[in-house]
Structure formats: structure tokens, C-alpha cells
Design a protein around this motif. Sequence first.
Motif: not given
Length: 126
Positions: A65-93
Motif C-alpha cells: 500500500k502506498g507503493r503499488f498502483v493497479i489500473s486498467q486502460d480505457n478500453a478495459k483490455t489491459m490491467v497494469y501494476l505500477q510498482m514504485n520504491n521496490l524492495k528486495p522483499e518484493d522479488s517474486a513471480m
Amino acid sequence: QLRPVESGGGSVQAEGSMRLSCALNKIVYKTDWVAWFRQAAGKEREGVASIYRGSYKTLYADSVKGRFVISQDNAKTMVYLQMNNLKPEDSAMYYCAATPWIDPRRRLDSHEYEYWGQGTQVTVSS
């Protein structure tokens, strides 16, 4: 394809940013709820963020919370995950998941999602 397709993973240094993309493809008309999950080696799959495509309502795990943002495009065919201030513990599949309907109280519960992508690896170095 009858599954989401993720892209955008890779390696980044701590405090850096990265954006993941999820193409809904042929399931776009079958799914109203989309979420991102992650699974690190030796750990259980964790819900990161979810979005209701109709109202754009979002939910985040406390860990992002406060670092990642989930969003979608206007056509609603794509969903995004913007990840900011990444930390080593964010490493994953990271996985994109989608489903037609869900109990809103379980938006970050992996058992609730019907369609799953193959995942994209995110590695954050210190």
C-alpha cells in the motif's frame, strides 16, 4: 488465449520502479475482477492488488500500500501494476488472475480466481 498474459518483469535495483502489464485477451468479456498475486521461492502465493473493472475500485495488500498502483486502460483490455520504491522483499513471480465474480471480501484470495497467467519474474537487488 483463454488466459491473461503478463509482461514487464525483469531486474531492478532497490528503490526503483517497474510496471507490469496484463493482457486479458479473449477472457476480457468473461471477467470483472482482476488481481495481481506474487509468489516468492518457498513462500505461499500472496495477493498484492485487485481491481473491479466496472467501477475501478481497488484493494491493496498492506505490504504494498502506498507503493503499488493497479489500473486498467480505457478500453478495459489491459490491467497494469505500477510498482514504485521496490524492495528486495518484493522479488517474486508475479501473476495476473481474473474471474467473472467474487465475494468482495476475498478479493486477494487466490482460490477465488478462475483464470491465471503464467507469471513474470521480478527481481529487486539491494
